[in-house]
Design a protein around this motif. Sequence first.
Motif, PDB file in Angstrom:
ATOM      1  N   THR A 242      48.023 -40.260   6.513  1.00  0.00           N
ATOM      2  CA  THR A 242      47.146 -39.236   6.658  1.00  0.00           C
ATOM      3  C   THR A 242      46.938 -38.727   7.917  1.00  0.00           C
TER       4      THR A 242
ATOM      5  N   THR B  41      43.563 -28.504   3.204  1.00  0.00           N
ATOM      6  CA  THR B  41      42.431 -29.216   3.408  1.00  0.00           C
ATOM      7  C   THR B  41      42.317 -30.729   3.638  1.00  0.00           C
TER       8      THR B  41
ATOM      9  N   ALA C 244      44.738 -36.058   1.665  1.00  0.00           N
ATOM     10  CA  ALA C 244      44.466 -37.276   1.084  1.00  0.00           C
ATOM     11  C   ALA C 244      45.076 -37.440  -0.210  1.00  0.00           C
ATOM     12  N   THR C 245      44.977 -36.381  -0.949  1.00  0.00           N
ATOM     13  CA  THR C 245      45.792 -36.440  -2.468  1.00  0.00           C
ATOM     14  C   THR C 245      47.107 -36.646  -2.426  1.00  0.00           C
TER      15      THR C 245
ATOM     16  N   LYS D 248      37.358 -35.317   9.306  1.00  0.00           N
ATOM     17  CA  LYS D 248      36.958 -33.989   9.758  1.00  0.00           C
ATOM     18  C   LYS D 248      36.834 -34.127  11.586  1.00  0.00           C
TER      19      LYS D 248
ATOM     20  N   GLY E  92      40.987 -32.786   1.847  1.00  0.00           N
ATOM     21  CA  GLY E  92      41.350 -33.212   0.249  1.00  0.00           C
ATOM     22  C   GLY E  92      42.642 -33.332  -0.004  1.00  0.00           C
ATOM     23  N   GLU E  93      43.380 -32.170   0.207  1.00  0.00           N
ATOM     24  CA  GLU E  93      44.764 -31.688  -0.079  1.00  0.00           C
ATOM     25  C   GLU E  93      45.603 -33.040   0.523  1.00  0.00           C
TER      26      GLU E  93
ATOM     27  N   ARG F  16      42.817 -40.581  -4.718  1.00  0.00           N
ATOM     28  CA  ARG F  16      42.458 -39.837  -5.547  1.00  0.00           C
ATOM     29  C   ARG F  16      41.088 -39.127  -5.440  1.00  0.00           C
ATOM     30  N   HIS F  17      40.248 -39.628  -4.555  1.00  0.00           N
ATOM     31  CA  HIS F  17      38.926 -39.285  -4.603  1.00  0.00           C
ATOM     32  C   HIS F  17      38.575 -38.660  -2.945  1.00  0.00           C
ATOM     33  N   PRO F  18      38.311 -37.548  -2.651  1.00  0.00           N
ATOM     34  CA  PRO F  18      38.077 -37.411  -1.305  1.00  0.00           C
ATOM     35  C   PRO F  18      36.869 -37.934  -0.701  1.00  0.00           C
TER      36      PRO F  18
ATOM     37  N   CYS G  71      37.547 -40.340   2.664  1.00  0.00           N
ATOM     38  CA  CYS G  71      36.581 -40.225   3.788  1.00  0.00           C
ATOM     39  C   CYS G  71      35.939 -41.670   4.438  1.00  0.00           C
TER      40      CYS G  71
END
Length: 112
Positions: free
Chosen positions: A44, A57, A62-63, A86, A59-60, A68-70, A74
């Motif tokens: 990542t 993003t 990370a997925t 970020k 989140g994308e 599974r959960h942003p 984080c």
Amino acid sequence: MLRTNVRVTDEPQSLDKQRHDRDRPHGARDGRRRDLRRRRLERTRTDLADPRLRHRTIGEIATRWGFRHPADFCRTFRRACGVFPKDFRSGVERPRSTAERPPKLPGDAPDP
């Protein structure tokens, strides 16, 4: 009516596997999980630093690497790297002096 001809060797093989998993030291499983999480975080971090992936993003990304959960990602990234994803991404965009280095993950090789 009770069966009297049942032998211990008649146990299903699945019980042997369950016994093996139960008897395995927890440290071995934890070590593999830790290594997997470290590799996923490295990937990542690489993707967040890649300018070609700016359109994705956080989140994308990370997925893509199994988070599974942003929010969980984080928190995990911040614990490992010392900055939020970020902030890491925005820090990669600006030019760095040679003294400024990206945050290290546990298990990274020492600087040359």
